[in-house]
Design a protein around this motif. Structure first.
Motif, PDB file in Angstrom:
ATOM      1  N   TYR A  92       0.883  -1.158   0.000  1.00  0.00           N
ATOM      2  CA  TYR A  92       0.000   0.000   0.000  1.00  0.00           C
ATOM      3  C   TYR A  92       0.925   1.213   0.000  1.00  0.00           C
ATOM      4  O   TYR A  92       1.796   1.327   0.855  1.00  0.00           O
ATOM      5  CB  TYR A  92      -0.894   0.043   1.238  1.00  0.00           C
ATOM      6  N   TYR A  93       0.735   2.121  -0.957  1.00  0.00           N
ATOM      7  CA  TYR A  93       1.558   3.331  -1.050  1.00  0.00           C
ATOM      8  C   TYR A  93       0.785   4.548  -0.596  1.00  0.00           C
ATOM      9  O   TYR A  93      -0.405   4.681  -0.885  1.00  0.00           O
ATOM     10  CB  TYR A  93       2.038   3.540  -2.493  1.00  0.00           C
ATOM     11  N   HIS A  94       1.485   5.449   0.088  1.00  0.00           N
ATOM     12  CA  HIS A  94       0.917   6.697   0.608  1.00  0.00           C
ATOM     13  C   HIS A  94       1.927   7.813   0.387  1.00  0.00           C
ATOM     14  O   HIS A  94       3.123   7.559   0.306  1.00  0.00           O
ATOM     15  CB  HIS A  94       0.659   6.602   2.119  1.00  0.00           C
ATOM     16  N   LEU A  95       1.429   9.034   0.347  1.00  0.00           N
ATOM     17  CA  LEU A  95       2.305  10.195   0.444  1.00  0.00           C
ATOM     18  C   LEU A  95       2.206  10.685   1.875  1.00  0.00           C
ATOM     19  O   LEU A  95       1.116  10.900   2.392  1.00  0.00           O
ATOM     20  CB  LEU A  95       1.894  11.296  -0.535  1.00  0.00           C
ATOM     21  N   ASP A  96       3.343  10.821   2.516  1.00  0.00           N
ATOM     22  CA  ASP A  96       3.392  11.184   3.926  1.00  0.00           C
ATOM     23  C   ASP A  96       4.436  12.280   4.103  1.00  0.00           C
ATOM     24  O   ASP A  96       5.635  12.030   3.941  1.00  0.00           O
ATOM     25  CB  ASP A  96       3.754   9.949   4.752  1.00  0.00           C
TER      26      ASP A  96
END
Length: 132
Positions: A92-96
């Motif tokens: 799962y990819y996120h921008l953080d």
């Protein structure tokens, strides 16, 4: 080796790891044409990956040897298959905080270890086996 490292380092994360994941189009817009240096808590840096057109990728542990692969979607997960290891590696990819963060999804569906984009990039991707 990559699977073993991930399996040994896997830590249970809350189910919220999949919430607000990047869609395939958001992920592609962020990564296309870029090279990322990824870090992992306790094992920093982790590895490098270059994202090419048509969802092609080059992966390296930073040792000058690269694996070529491709990414695809599986629901909300972004999965990778490489020439030398066709077993999928899904995340799962996120921008953080302005950087990419990924949560590994094991074959059992349990969300585990995380890697994150190192900024600034600490190393260059070198692929001696592909001549660059």
């Amino acid at each position: 080796m990559r699977k073993l490292c991930l399996a040994l380092c896997a830590l249970a994360l809350p189910a919220t790891a999949q919430q607000d994941s990047l869609t395939a189009s958001q992920f592609e817009a962020y990564v296309l044409g870029r090279t990322f240096d990824f870090g992992y808590v306790g094992i920093e840096p982790y590895g490098l990956e270059k994202y090419m057109p048509d969802r092609q990728v080059y992966w390296s542990w930073g040792d000058g040897v690269c694996e070529i692969g491709e990414w695809y979607t599986n629901g909300e997960q972004i999965c990778f298959a490489y020439e030398n290891n066709p077993d999928p590696q899904c995340w799962y990819y996120h921008l953080d905080g302005g950087r990419l963060r990924a949560s590994f999804v094991g074959l059992d569906g349990i969300v585990g270890s995380e890697i994150y984009e190192l900024k600034p990039v600490k190393r260059d991707l070198v692929c001696n086996n592909f001549g660059f």
